[in-house]
Write an enzyme that holds these catalytic residues in place. Sequence first.
Site, short mmCIF file in Angstrom:
data_model
loop_
_atom_site.label_atom_id
_atom_site.label_comp_id
_atom_site.label_asym_id
_atom_site.label_seq_id
_atom_site.Cartn_x
_atom_site.Cartn_y
_atom_site.Cartn_z
N GLN A 285 0.72 -1.20 -0.20
CA GLN A 285 -0.13 -0.01 0.15
C GLN A 285 0.72 1.22 -0.02
O GLN A 285 2.15 1.22 0.31
CB GLN A 285 -1.07 -0.06 1.05
CG GLN A 285 -1.98 -1.18 1.34
CD GLN A 285 -3.06 -0.95 2.34
OE1 GLN A 285 -2.86 -1.59 3.38
NE2 GLN A 285 -4.00 0.08 2.18
N HIS A 286 0.27 2.44 -0.24
CA HIS A 286 0.80 3.67 0.01
C HIS A 286 1.64 4.50 -1.06
O HIS A 286 1.73 5.62 -1.48
CB HIS A 286 1.21 3.80 1.16
CG HIS A 286 0.53 3.43 2.41
ND1 HIS A 286 -0.84 4.18 2.70
CD2 HIS A 286 0.66 2.71 3.55
CE1 HIS A 286 -1.35 3.38 3.85
NE2 HIS A 286 -0.26 2.53 4.16
N ASP B 105 -2.33 -4.78 0.25
CA ASP B 105 -1.81 -6.04 0.69
C ASP B 105 -2.62 -6.78 1.99
O ASP B 105 -3.10 -7.96 2.13
CB ASP B 105 -0.46 -6.06 1.01
CG ASP B 105 0.09 -4.81 1.90
OD1 ASP B 105 -0.89 -4.24 2.52
OD2 ASP B 105 1.24 -4.67 1.99
#
Length: 471
Positions: A71-72, A226
């Site tokens: 992520q991110h 995830d």
Amino acid sequence: MMLVAGVDSSTQSCKVLVVDADDGTVVRSGSAKHPAGTEVDPEAWWTALQEAIEAAGGLDDVEAVSVGGQQHGMVALDADGQVVRPALLWNDTRSARAASDLVDELGPEEWAQATGSVLVASFTVTKLRWLADHEPDNAARVAAVALPHDWLTWRLRGTGRLADLVTDRSDASGTGYFDAVAGEYRRDLLARALRRDADDVVLPTVLDPSASVDGPGLALGPGCGDNAGAALGLGLRPGETSFSIGTSGVVAAVSTTPTHDASGLIAGFADATGHYLPLAATLNGARVLDMMAALLQVDHAGLDALALAAEPGAAGIVHVPYLEGERTPNRPDATGSLAGLTLAGTTRENLARAAVEGLWCLLADALDAMRDQGVEVTSAQLVGGGARSRAVREIGPTVLGIDVVVPEPAEYVALGAARQAAWVAVGTDDAPQWPAASAVTMTGEHHPEVLERYRAATAGVLDQRQTTREE
């Protein structure tokens, strides 16, 4: 037999599972490494995906694919679809000051209400602010922003058109500029980060969980972050919680209601099915066990034997495992400590047990922070490298006060992505129901005094550091 594929493009590697869409049986698999570092040329992910697909026997007989990913991370693209600069990953902390500035500008309550989370350095929006402040020429070139899994799905589509970028609620909810409740981007927050008008910046279309787009000869699912992928792979339903003990610790619960925690302890993410996935992450996880094993000069099996030879409560010894600071609770400058040492009680067995109990107490605090937000918790599933520890498995229920279910080890992020791909291929209203993984349920007598002593000790750590600052 209909085959589908799930991808887990994590920080460290890319894994591909080809599974039977009917029951989730893994037919074949492949993997490839990612380069180390906290900034990466996304082409390295694409190369690893191709290698993992080849190792898994290719996708010629596969009906649908979904990509789960870390992520991110910030993938900034120019008007021609070229990467503006290497992607900044979730664990790149150069944006810590940007996170603090953005929170100060609006206040934590406003961020929590707008996006479900109070910003920390991992969120994409903080990396965009860093880009605007430190690389303004690159920031001016940004025509689209994607996350790692969005970019890989886009590359699989092969059109090269920015308008064909797609994502899902789970990954979008970790950007810091998406409202998972309303299901829409907050372009005002994106503009604040970039320090310019952002109406013309292309953001991936947020697809419904079972929606698909066309790829080369197969269907592509929306993908997922995830943690949402792992929850889907585990088959978690509302009220069910996962504890993942790896380098760090993650507590995630599937919930029918969103959270807006202004304290910042709970991130208000979405899951991959249309529900929510409130999540708390700790800095300290299995390394707590590594440290104590090294201190006692034993391997992990030896640490397990020592810890299980001690009585619950470790003769009053409390291990506060803030070995690298901590973010849940947010004490970045804190250090670990041992409290309650006595001549009679300070044994190798009790030190080992205190380390395991301290790790579980840290996770129990994260769990209670979720309950404080109204999140229902009915069960706990334990995954990650820490789940291999016999002491971790057996001591967990005595600290948490609930049973701990330990499913067999598996690539649950990739399995979750594969389950989403099966959902897309079959076209049902709900995700396909695959047989649950075989699991062992751990039970044990609850010892609430362990957590009570831990909390008294952590309060003492905070009080001591506050006194030191005042002096």
